[in-house]
Design a protein around this motif. Structure first.
Motif, PDB file in Angstrom:
ATOM      1  N   GLY A   8       0.780  -1.227   0.000  1.00 48.85           N
ATOM      2  CA  GLY A   8       0.000   0.000   0.000  1.00 48.85           C
ATOM      3  C   GLY A   8       0.807   1.270   0.000  1.00 48.85           C
ATOM      4  N   ALA A   9       2.118   1.182  -0.226  1.00 50.49           N
ATOM      5  CA  ALA A   9       2.947   2.392  -0.259  1.00 50.49           C
ATOM      6  C   ALA A   9       2.434   3.335  -1.345  1.00 50.49           C
ATOM      7  N   PRO A  10       2.218   4.619  -1.001  1.00 52.81           N
ATOM      8  CA  PRO A  10       1.673   5.560  -1.992  1.00 52.81           C
ATOM      9  C   PRO A  10       2.672   5.859  -3.103  1.00 52.81           C
ATOM     10  N   GLY A  11       2.173   6.388  -4.192  1.00 52.76           N
ATOM     11  CA  GLY A  11       2.992   6.646  -5.366  1.00 52.76           C
ATOM     12  C   GLY A  11       4.147   7.581  -5.127  1.00 52.76           C
ATOM     13  N   PHE A  12       3.959   8.589  -4.251  1.00 51.19           N
ATOM     14  CA  PHE A  12       5.041   9.547  -4.045  1.00 51.19           C
ATOM     15  C   PHE A  12       6.234   8.901  -3.341  1.00 51.19           C
ATOM     16  N   GLU A  13       5.998   7.830  -2.544  1.00 51.93           N
ATOM     17  CA  GLU A  13       7.103   7.130  -1.914  1.00 51.93           C
ATOM     18  C   GLU A  13       7.868   6.294  -2.934  1.00 51.93           C
ATOM     19  N   VAL A  14       7.137   5.700  -3.870  1.00 49.73           N
ATOM     20  CA  VAL A  14       7.791   4.979  -4.967  1.00 49.73           C
ATOM     21  C   VAL A  14       8.603   5.949  -5.814  1.00 49.73           C
ATOM     22  N   ASP A  15       8.028   7.105  -6.095  1.00 50.44           N
ATOM     23  CA  ASP A  15       8.718   8.125  -6.894  1.00 50.44           C
ATOM     24  C   ASP A  15      10.015   8.569  -6.221  1.00 50.44           C
ATOM     25  N   ALA A  16      10.007   8.619  -4.897  1.00 51.57           N
ATOM     26  CA  ALA A  16      11.207   9.042  -4.169  1.00 51.57           C
ATOM     27  C   ALA A  16      12.335   8.041  -4.361  1.00 51.57           C
ATOM     28  N   VAL A  17      11.990   6.750  -4.373  1.00 53.15           N
ATOM     29  CA  VAL A  17      12.999   5.712  -4.629  1.00 53.15           C
ATOM     30  C   VAL A  17      13.542   5.842  -6.050  1.00 53.15           C
ATOM     31  N   VAL A  18      12.643   6.040  -7.009  1.00 51.18           N
ATOM     32  CA  VAL A  18      13.053   6.184  -8.409  1.00 51.18           C
ATOM     33  C   VAL A  18      13.956   7.406  -8.583  1.00 51.18           C
ATOM     34  N   ASP A  19      13.573   8.514  -7.989  1.00 52.62           N
ATOM     35  CA  ASP A  19      14.374   9.733  -8.116  1.00 52.62           C
ATOM     36  C   ASP A  19      15.766   9.548  -7.505  1.00 52.62           C
ATOM     37  N   LYS A  20      15.829   8.851  -6.365  1.00 54.55           N
ATOM     38  CA  LYS A  20      17.104   8.587  -5.718  1.00 54.55           C
ATOM     39  C   LYS A  20      17.992   7.726  -6.617  1.00 54.55           C
ATOM     40  N   GLN A  53      21.083   3.576   1.679  1.00 51.98           N
ATOM     41  CA  GLN A  53      20.637   4.798   1.012  1.00 51.98           C
ATOM     42  C   GLN A  53      19.177   4.686   0.575  1.00 51.98           C
ATOM     43  N   PHE A  54      18.728   3.453   0.344  1.00 53.89           N
ATOM     44  CA  PHE A  54      17.330   3.230  -0.038  1.00 53.89           C
ATOM     45  C   PHE A  54      16.499   2.702   1.130  1.00 53.89           C
ATOM     46  N   ALA A  55      17.142   1.960   2.025  1.00 51.31           N
ATOM     47  CA  ALA A  55      16.413   1.369   3.155  1.00 51.31           C
ATOM     48  C   ALA A  55      15.806   2.432   4.069  1.00 51.31           C
ATOM     49  N   VAL A  56      16.416   3.610   4.130  1.00 46.79           N
ATOM     50  CA  VAL A  56      15.922   4.659   5.034  1.00 46.79           C
ATOM     51  C   VAL A  56      14.779   5.464   4.429  1.00 46.79           C
ATOM     52  N   LEU A  57      14.499   5.272   3.157  1.00 40.10           N
ATOM     53  CA  LEU A  57      13.441   6.056   2.521  1.00 40.10           C
ATOM     54  C   LEU A  57      12.065   5.608   2.991  1.00 40.10           C
ATOM     55  N   PRO A  58      11.123   6.535   3.145  1.00 38.43           N
ATOM     56  CA  PRO A  58       9.765   6.189   3.578  1.00 38.43           C
ATOM     57  C   PRO A  58       9.104   5.189   2.623  1.00 38.43           C
ATOM     58  N   GLY A  59       8.425   4.196   3.191  1.00 38.49           N
ATOM     59  CA  GLY A  59       7.689   3.223   2.387  1.00 38.49           C
ATOM     60  C   GLY A  59       8.492   2.023   1.944  1.00 38.49           C
ATOM     61  N   VAL A  60       9.796   2.000   2.197  1.00 41.67           N
ATOM     62  CA  VAL A  60      10.635   0.876   1.788  1.00 41.67           C
ATOM     63  C   VAL A  60      10.588  -0.216   2.841  1.00 41.67           C
ATOM     64  N   GLU A  61      10.269  -1.433   2.404  1.00 42.04           N
ATOM     65  CA  GLU A  61      10.210  -2.564   3.324  1.00 42.04           C
ATOM     66  C   GLU A  61      11.541  -3.285   3.422  1.00 42.04           C
ATOM     67  N   SER A  62      12.200  -3.502   2.270  1.00 39.33           N
ATOM     68  CA  SER A  62      13.483  -4.201   2.280  1.00 39.33           C
ATOM     69  C   SER A  62      14.274  -3.858   1.033  1.00 39.33           C
ATOM     70  N   VAL A  63      15.595  -4.013   1.138  1.00 41.15           N
ATOM     71  CA  VAL A  63      16.490  -3.800   0.001  1.00 41.15           C
ATOM     72  C   VAL A  63      17.395  -5.029  -0.099  1.00 41.15           C
ATOM     73  N   THR A  64      17.426  -5.647  -1.285  1.00 44.79           N
ATOM     74  CA  THR A  64      18.172  -6.892  -1.460  1.00 44.79           C
ATOM     75  C   THR A  64      19.087  -6.791  -2.674  1.00 44.79           C
ATOM     76  N   ARG A  65      20.311  -7.238  -2.517  1.00 41.27           N
ATOM     77  CA  ARG A  65      21.212  -7.327  -3.667  1.00 41.27           C
ATOM     78  C   ARG A  65      20.949  -8.636  -4.409  1.00 41.27           C
ATOM     79  N   ILE A  66      20.874  -8.573  -5.712  1.00 40.85           N
ATOM     80  CA  ILE A  66      20.764  -9.776  -6.531  1.00 40.85           C
ATOM     81  C   ILE A  66      22.167 -10.136  -7.004  1.00 40.85           C
ATOM     82  N   MET A  67      22.659 -11.261  -6.540  1.00 39.16           N
ATOM     83  CA  MET A  67      24.028 -11.647  -6.856  1.00 39.16           C
ATOM     84  C   MET A  67      24.128 -12.331  -8.218  1.00 39.16           C
TER      85      MET A  67
END
Length: 338
Positions: A8-20, A53-67
């Motif tokens: 349910g993360a709103p669009g502006f939180e997704v946009d913040a990740v994209v902009d970053k 850098q992404f984990a601290v952004l609002p609306g982010v649940e997890s950040v995973t590296r794909i090896m």
């Protein structure tokens, strides 16, 4: 790197990740799920970027590296199975999809008869090659433009989607007017300019495994299509070259559960090219369905003895009808329909 947003993360939180991500020079692919969004961050420098850098952004649940080298084809990017829709046919859904027909389009009479058998037997997609890349330059190379016109006419007459092989990026735009699905053959699996072109056209693509390629290389090739925005990608196992010479190729049945474990893409199996002989095709086809394949790509010719290409591995109409009947209980046993 995969950024999974909270439900349910709103669009502006997704946009913040994209902009970053763009600020850091990364490319972005979005997976818009039914309840949450997954953001794939792509670039050669992702390994040097701190996930925090992404984990601290609002609306982010997890950040995973794909090896793994493949990103967009991976389960990390999309957990649910992808389903490719061609007209009213769904590849990767509950129904097992059988694509069948002659290896090469030879004449209108041949293709019309083949389409009738395919449809009556319960298959839902007609295959036929208009352009045929052959090992020898002196072998039949297909009817080319005339073959495409016959495929187009036949699909309209029978209401069957058609699949044919594309061998040159320069032909792709033109071919899109005649066919519903592009097939990328084994020899072209790593033809990256062709894959990039097909990714931009956004037409369903069946990507055959290279006969000397690993599963990782295969899925990485699929990323070329996906990275251009074409999500309509179907993998096709068709056998690999080994030291065994009793069959044309060794059908890698184990690739089916491996793909299902590590990728969300639908997978069909071509038992005809692996077998090299019509008598072996039914057993391999049954094994593929039992192992979890989403469908089959089978060569069937109205009269294999007269086929200009691959007659020895093509099923006759009667053998094809029998195989379709034999597949039904196997499909039911693995919880699928045919």
């Amino acid at each position: 790197m995969i950024v999974e947003m909270k439900t349910g993360a709103p669009g502006f939180e997704v946009d913040a990740v994209v902009d970053k991500a763009k600020l850091l020079g990364l490319n972005v692919q979005l997976n818009l799920g039914t309840d949450k969004v997954v953001v794939a961050l792509l670039g050669s420098n992702t390994g040097f970027i701190d996930t925090d850098q992404f984990a601290v952004l609002p609306g982010v649940e997890s950040v995973t590296r794909i090896m793994k080298p493949y990103k967009l084809a991976s389960r990390e990017f999309r957990k649910q199975n992808s389903v490719v829709t061609i007209n009213d046919v769904q590849v990767g859904g509950q129904q097992l999809v059988v694509m069948a027909g002659p290896c090469a389009v030879e004449s209108e009479a041949q293709l019309t008869e083949a389409a009738g058998v395919v449809k009556d037997a319960g298959a839902v997609i007609l295959r036929g090659g208009a352009f045929k890349p052959r090992t020898s330059p002196f072998s039949f190379q297909g009817l080319k433009q005339a073959g495409l016109e016959l495929l187009d006419k036949t699909r309209q007459n029978f209401g069957l989607p058609v699949i044919t092989e594309v061998v040159d990026a320069q032909d792709a735009e033109m071919m899109a007017d005649y066919v519903d699905i592009f097939q990328v053959g084994s020899r072209n699996m790593q033809n990256y300019s062709l894959l990039t072109c097909l990714g931009k056209i956004r037409r369903p693509v069946v990507l055959k495994r290279g006969f000397a390629c690993t599963i990782t290389e295969w899925l990485t090739a699929a990323d070329y299509l996906l990275s251009e925005g074409n999500e309509q990608v179907i993998l096709c196992e068709r056998g690999i070259r080994t030291f065994e010479d009793s069959t044309r190729f060794s059908l890698d049945i184990s690739s089916i559960p491996v793909i299902k474990k590590y990728s969300h893409l639908p997978l069909v199996v071509d038992p005809s090219h692996a077998a090299g002989h019509y008598s072996l095709v039914p057993a391999l086809a049954k094994a593929a369905i039992a192992a979890g394949a989403d469908g089959l790509l089978i060569e069937m010719h109205p009269d294999p003895r007269k086929a200009l290409v691959d007659g020895i591995q093509s099923l006759s109409p009667s053998d094809f009808r029998q195989l379709m009947a034999d597949l039904k209980p196997i499909a039911a046993a693995v919880g699928r329909t045919l």
